[in-house]
Design an enzyme around this catalytic site. Sequence first.
Site, PDB file in Angstrom:
ATOM      1  N   ASP A 149       0.867  -1.179   0.000  1.00 32.51           N
ATOM      2  CA  ASP A 149       0.000   0.000   0.000  1.00 32.51           C
ATOM      3  C   ASP A 149       0.903   1.228   0.000  1.00 32.51           C
ATOM      4  O   ASP A 149       1.601   1.491   0.989  1.00 32.51           O
ATOM      5  CB  ASP A 149      -0.909  -0.009   1.228  1.00 32.51           C
ATOM      6  CG  ASP A 149      -2.016   1.038   1.152  1.00 32.51           C
ATOM      7  OD1 ASP A 149      -1.809   2.068   0.486  1.00 32.51           O
ATOM      8  OD2 ASP A 149      -3.079   0.827   1.765  1.00 32.51           O
ATOM      9  N   ARG A 151      -0.019   4.385  -0.318  1.00 32.31           N
ATOM     10  CA  ARG A 151      -0.750   5.634  -0.115  1.00 32.31           C
ATOM     11  C   ARG A 151      -0.246   6.435   1.082  1.00 32.31           C
ATOM     12  O   ARG A 151       0.011   5.878   2.138  1.00 32.31           O
ATOM     13  CB  ARG A 151      -2.244   5.335   0.060  1.00 32.31           C
ATOM     14  CG  ARG A 151      -2.902   4.857  -1.212  1.00 32.31           C
ATOM     15  CD  ARG A 151      -4.329   4.439  -0.979  1.00 32.31           C
ATOM     16  NE  ARG A 151      -4.432   3.243  -0.145  1.00 32.31           N
ATOM     17  CZ  ARG A 151      -5.569   2.645   0.161  1.00 32.31           C
ATOM     18  NH1 ARG A 151      -6.715   3.136  -0.293  1.00 32.31           N
ATOM     19  NH2 ARG A 151      -5.578   1.569   0.915  1.00 32.31           N
TER      20      ARG A 151
END
Length: 225
Positions: A149, A151
């Site tokens: 991930d 982000r």
Amino acid sequence: MLDPSDAATSGDSGAPTRLPDATVRTRVTVPLRFGDGYTVTADLVTFHGLADGQEHLAVGLGEMSADRPPLVRLHSECLTGDVFGSARCDCGPQLREAVERIADQGGVLLYLRQEGRGIGLYNKLDAYALQDQGLDTYEANAALGLPEDARDYTAAAQMLRALGIDSLDLLSNNPDKADQLRALGLGVTHRVPTGVFTTAHNVRYLRAKVIHTQHSLPLTELTAG
């Protein structure tokens, strides 16, 4: 709907957090209509000075009240799910649900340009191809040499501050979103789970989110049909 103002630079962690300033660039009212016929009027807001330089968008919905925190969702862009209705994820149904729930309570949806948990559209589709060979969504990213991930929610925190939001209820199953916002100095009063949107094609994907990143989804319900 949204009233930008100067905001404090500390959250419920007690440690002051200074974010680079972002400012509202453009605000426009747009009537929205979804495929199931649901309609709502939204304020679409763009920004100057976001840390990652991306064209993220705030969608202001409903009327915010001083009596309770606004309901906020950080929704990562998903072209395949949001636009084309892909059944391999739950992004499209989550977006539709979030808009109505936020409109009812008053708050904002941040539409963040973070396709594929931040790896981009082409890499996401490469990961899909590996998932077709038996890897789960996180294993596929790793096989491509990419993070599970990627982000970062610094820009999201800047957007909220620019809109005068310091404390919020977060509509999300993902504990990392709440953790990052708190670390950036925002107060997350409650993390409110979304619905569970299963299809014959996304059960493995949803199970992987629970197992790998502790999403608050009922694992016992996520069984292959």
